[in-house]
Design a protein around this motif. Structure first.
Motif, PDB file in Angstrom:
ATOM      1  N   ARG A 262       0.806  -0.982  -0.300  1.00 50.23           N
ATOM      2  CA  ARG A 262      -0.068   0.337  -0.259  1.00 50.23           C
ATOM      3  C   ARG A 262       0.500   1.438  -0.113  1.00 50.23           C
ATOM      4  O   ARG A 262       0.502   2.480  -0.685  1.00 50.23           O
ATOM      5  N   LEU A 263       1.831   1.762   0.359  1.00 53.56           N
ATOM      6  CA  LEU A 263       2.272   2.485   0.798  1.00 53.56           C
ATOM      7  C   LEU A 263       3.547   3.180  -0.424  1.00 53.56           C
ATOM      8  O   LEU A 263       3.541   3.736  -0.789  1.00 53.56           O
ATOM      9  N   ASP A 264       4.291   1.766  -0.334  1.00 51.02           N
ATOM     10  CA  ASP A 264       4.822   1.601  -1.576  1.00 51.02           C
ATOM     11  C   ASP A 264       3.651   2.236  -2.716  1.00 51.02           C
ATOM     12  O   ASP A 264       4.448   3.580  -3.763  1.00 51.02           O
ATOM     13  N   ARG A 265       3.143   1.566  -2.876  1.00 48.96           N
ATOM     14  CA  ARG A 265       1.370   2.512  -4.112  1.00 48.96           C
ATOM     15  C   ARG A 265       1.007   3.985  -4.026  1.00 48.96           C
ATOM     16  O   ARG A 265       1.238   4.441  -4.905  1.00 48.96           O
ATOM     17  N   GLU A 266       1.031   3.611  -2.478  1.00 49.69           N
ATOM     18  CA  GLU A 266       1.421   5.186  -2.032  1.00 49.69           C
ATOM     19  C   GLU A 266       1.962   6.598  -2.155  1.00 49.69           C
ATOM     20  O   GLU A 266       1.565   7.513  -3.711  1.00 49.69           O
ATOM     21  N   VAL A 267       3.382   5.970  -2.351  1.00 46.22           N
ATOM     22  CA  VAL A 267       4.101   7.101  -2.470  1.00 46.22           C
ATOM     23  C   VAL A 267       4.239   7.413  -4.246  1.00 46.22           C
ATOM     24  O   VAL A 267       4.241   8.919  -4.908  1.00 46.22           O
ATOM     25  N   LEU A 268       4.550   6.152  -5.108  1.00 50.57           N
ATOM     26  CA  LEU A 268       4.727   6.187  -6.536  1.00 50.57           C
ATOM     27  C   LEU A 268       3.183   6.567  -7.238  1.00 50.57           C
ATOM     28  O   LEU A 268       3.486   7.831  -7.730  1.00 50.57           O
ATOM     29  N   SER A 269       1.713   6.774  -6.651  1.00 49.43           N
ATOM     30  CA  SER A 269       0.812   7.738  -7.113  1.00 49.43           C
ATOM     31  C   SER A 269       0.887   8.916  -7.147  1.00 49.43           C
ATOM     32  O   SER A 269       0.948   9.885  -7.519  1.00 49.43           O
ATOM     33  N   THR A 270       1.440   8.991  -5.981  1.00 52.47           N
ATOM     34  CA  THR A 270       1.182  10.313  -5.517  1.00 52.47           C
ATOM     35  C   THR A 270       2.636  11.842  -6.506  1.00 52.47           C
ATOM     36  O   THR A 270       2.383  12.663  -6.977  1.00 52.47           O
ATOM     37  N   ILE A 271       4.232  10.538  -6.577  1.00 49.09           N
ATOM     38  CA  ILE A 271       4.407  10.971  -7.302  1.00 49.09           C
ATOM     39  C   ILE A 271       4.165  11.399  -8.475  1.00 49.09           C
ATOM     40  O   ILE A 271       4.189  12.208  -9.654  1.00 49.09           O
ATOM     41  N   LEU A 272       2.918  10.439  -9.196  1.00 48.88           N
ATOM     42  CA  LEU A 272       2.326  10.153 -10.800  1.00 48.88           C
ATOM     43  C   LEU A 272       1.261  11.220 -10.866  1.00 48.88           C
ATOM     44  O   LEU A 272       1.111  11.866 -11.736  1.00 48.88           O
ATOM     45  N   ARG A 273       0.714  11.093 -10.215  1.00 48.58           N
ATOM     46  CA  ARG A 273      -0.786  11.869 -10.209  1.00 48.58           C
ATOM     47  C   ARG A 273      -0.630  13.319  -9.435  1.00 48.58           C
ATOM     48  O   ARG A 273      -0.976  14.811 -10.466  1.00 48.58           O
ATOM     49  N   ARG A 274      -0.106  13.474  -8.614  1.00 47.54           N
ATOM     50  CA  ARG A 274       0.209  14.854  -8.214  1.00 47.54           C
ATOM     51  C   ARG A 274       1.221  16.120  -8.940  1.00 47.54           C
ATOM     52  O   ARG A 274       1.309  17.454  -8.605  1.00 47.54           O
ATOM     53  N   PHE A 275       2.431  15.082  -8.795  1.00 49.97           N
ATOM     54  CA  PHE A 275       3.455  15.756  -9.449  1.00 49.97           C
ATOM     55  C   PHE A 275       3.926  15.570 -10.627  1.00 49.97           C
ATOM     56  O   PHE A 275       5.306  15.708 -11.204  1.00 49.97           O
ATOM     57  N   ASP A 276       3.115  15.101 -11.375  1.00 50.52           N
ATOM     58  CA  ASP A 276       3.222  14.694 -12.885  1.00 50.52           C
ATOM     59  C   ASP A 276       4.525  13.693 -12.948  1.00 50.52           C
ATOM     60  O   ASP A 276       5.575  13.852 -14.523  1.00 50.52           O
TER      61      ASP A 276
END
Length: 341
Positions: A262-276
């Motif tokens: 969960r934490l891995d995907r949350e970190v990756l998702s944040t980089i991808l979605r919030r910071f393009d």
């Protein structure tokens, strides 16, 4: 309630604890993986036995969960020496270390986990202890203070660290042998799981073992943990531990096909979605996911970098094309805020 009903949970708990202990191999011959390190340790221990001396001090360096504690236990077992265990965070004063060292019996193996987290004063005391088997204890204060030498029994220090770069050079140089533990490949992890399944009494086929091995991040500790969760899932649902059961159990525990949690995907998702896709600084990323920056840097990032999903640059963390593909996103669809942040 009968006496049997009262005592049965205790018996079952004792049995489970016995299984947990049995998962640790007791000898180098039983230890799976780390072939080069095993050969080096075997030579070191046999040479010490032939010469009738204590083995040289050993430093075990590598990521968590690769078997550093187990190897320390094996060193003591194969040397037929007693083992005393401590940790760097528990040694915060020179007096703490002096108490441990002065209680050692001749030939004892002292294991200090996370040795890089010892207090500096304790590190400096350890220099003399490792080289000359003695320590100097200060008695009194000020001009009247005197140093009293205390002779120590010969011992073998086995230090474990996940951050060898944080060890001061004088301490690192006093180890006679430094072992660098590597991540396991899937074949080695399958063998680890097969052994653990036999000890735990879990009937599981090769395809299911391979599925777990591919999701445990190259780490035996995670492999054994996932195996126990699959066992629990199969037991509760009254099913065989086959490939379908493994996939359902790991989906329940948020472990995907790459081993991301969960934490891995949350970190990756944040980089991808919030910071393009980045770059984004460590502190900004930690605040965005609500975790400590140390947790991101030491627990999450190493695996994401190793599997090629994140790269670290002077400007910050950047998601790779593989990360975009893993989430099924394109750069335009992934960003929620674009360049505004």
């Amino acid at each position: 309630m009968s006496d049997d009903d009262i005592t049965r949970p205790t018996v079952e708990s004792d049995t489970e604890l016995a299984f947990e202990g049995a998962l640790r191999p007791a000898s180098l011959a039983e230890f799976v993986g780390q072939k080069k390190v095993r050969g080096q340790l075997e030579l070191l221990l046999k040479a010490a036995a032939i010469q009738g001396r204590t083995p040289d001090h050993i430093l075990l360096a590598g990521p968590p969960g690769l078997g550093k504690t187990t190897l320390a236990m094996i060193v003591a077992h194969e040397s037929s020496r007693p083992l005393r265990m401590s940790s760097g965070p528990a040694i915060q004063h020179a007096g703490d270390l002096a108490a441990v060292l002065s209680a050692l019996v001749p030939g004892e193996v002292l294991f200090i986990d996370e040795i890089h987290r010892m207090a500096r004063s304790a590190e400096e005391m350890l220099y003399l202890a490792m080289e000359d088997y003695r320590i100097d204890i200060m008695v009194g204060k000020g001009a009247g203070a005197t140093s009293i030498p205390l002779e120590l029994s010969p011992f073998t220090l086995v230090g474990a660290t996940t951050r060898s770069g944080m060890l001061p050079n004088p301490l690192r140089d006093r180890f006679g042998f430094t072992a660098h533990l590597e991540f396991y490949d899937e074949a080695e992890l399958t063998e680890v799981l097969r052994r653990a399944a036999a000890l735990l009494g879990v009937r599981i086929d090769g395809a299911a073992l391979a599925e777990i091995a591919g999701r445990c991040r190259g780490t035996p500790r995670i492999a054994n943990r996932l195996l126990r969760r699959v066992r629990d899932f199969a037991l509760v649902h009254g099913r065989e531990a086959d490939l379908g059961t493994v996939r359902e159990a790991l989906a329940l525990y948020d472990v995907d096909d790459l081993g991301l949690d969960r934490l891995d995907r949350e970190v990756l998702s944040t980089i991808l979605r919030r910071f393009d896709g980045g770059p984004v600084g460590l502190n900004t990323l930690a605040v965005s996911v609500g975790e400590e920056s140390d947790t991101i840097e030491s627990v999450v990032e190493p695996f994401l970098v190793r599997v090629g999903l994140v790269t670290r640059t002077p400007r910050g963390r950047i998601a790779t094309p593989e990360a975009w593909r893993h989430f099924g996103l394109t750069r335009d669809s992934g960003a929620l805020f674009g360049d505004d942040l």
